[in-house]
Design a protein around this motif. Structure first.
Motif: not given
Length: 280
Positions: A146-149, A151-153, A155-156, A159, A251
């Motif tokens: 969940g902390g990779t770039e 994964a963050k994209r 997750a963003e 949201k 991903r």
């Protein structure tokens, strides 16, 4: 012994026994999905079809055995749309517990539950706790990374657009794993069909300074059934026609690599005393 087949149901009894004897730390991967509506364009079995693909690939890269004991999951919130099948929470729990108990009696000590449907999460996490105590086995339901770039994209995007069901994220995964079952032409005149109070819709803005709080208020007010807030069955506000299988592939590989590495590291840990001679 290196397996040439990884589905439990495809192995002969001697092949399974040979793997069990030769593998120093055998792991069984159990997949959970659903049969439920996925908008007009994705197959009803999307969650199960995806998790089957994922666990088989994970098993083949880690010399594990995989099993998908049932196609339906816990999906009462989708029953307003035809084609959905839901198990009771007790039924799904029993299926998972019985699967683990059966294989534990053959000597398996390491079980991994991988879930393709969010509605199953609470049942799955309860099974993790119950099975450990009941059968004296290790059970895990890992998630990540969940902390990779990357994964963050993702997750963003989830949201910002509530892209959590049948939107571009899930459609991209389907196009990667089972493109022959996706009917994109059914989206020719698609537009968002979310029907919620404007104040609640405003709570979905991740740029709000109070987002952490108001999103939880939104969840508290969200109607229980999908057909109460979306006419087409798609949750998100972004266009599923923007789905891209090849863009999703990194991903998929990132998540797969995480699970395979998890298994390999887990195998290095000796069985704790509590699981060698369980009291229960």
């Amino acid at each position: 012994m290196a397996l040439s087949k990884f589905w439990l149901h495809e192995l002969t009894r001697p092949a399974f026994a040979e793997w069990l004897d030769a593998e120093p730390a055998p792991v069984v991967i159990i997949g959970i999905g659903s049969i439920e509506q996925h908008g007009p364009h994705l197959p009803l079995g999307t969650d199960s079809l995806f998790i089957r693909e994922f666990i088989h690939e994970a098993a083949s890269r880690s010399n594990s055995v995989c099993v998908h004991p049932c196609f339906p999951g816990y999906s009462p919130h989708h029953m307003g749309f035809p084609g959905t099948i839901t198990f009771r929470e007790t039924t799904l729990q029993a299926v998972l517990m019985d699967t683990i108990e059966s294989l534990s009696r053959h000597g398996i000590k390491r079980f991994m539950l991988l879930n393709g449907h969010g509605g199953n999460t609470n049942v799955m996490n309860l099974v993790v706790q119950l099975a450990k105590r009941a059968y004296g086995v290790m059970v895990t339901a890992p998630e990540g990374p969940g902390g990779t770039e990357l994964a963050k994209r993702y997750a963003e995007r989830q949201k910002r657009y509530w892209d959590v069901h049948s939107g571009p994220n899930e459609t991209s995964a389907a196009l990667l794993c089972f493109p022959e079952l996706v009917e994109m032409d059914r989206l020719s005149d698609w537009k968002p069909t979310l029907q919620m109070d404007p104040q609640l819709m405003a709570f979905l803005d991740p740029d709000r300074p109070d987002y952490e709080m108001v999103y939880q208020i939104y969840r508290a007010c969200q109607p229980p059934d999908t057909d109460q807030f979306t006419a087409c069955g798609i949750y998100g506000m972004n266009d599923p026609r923007e789905a891209d299988a090849e863009a999703y592939r990194p991903r998929f590989e990132e998540k797969l690599g995480f699970i395979v590495e998890f298994i390999e590291k887990w195998k290095e840990i000796p069985i704790p005393e509590a699981f060698k001679n369980p009291k229960n």
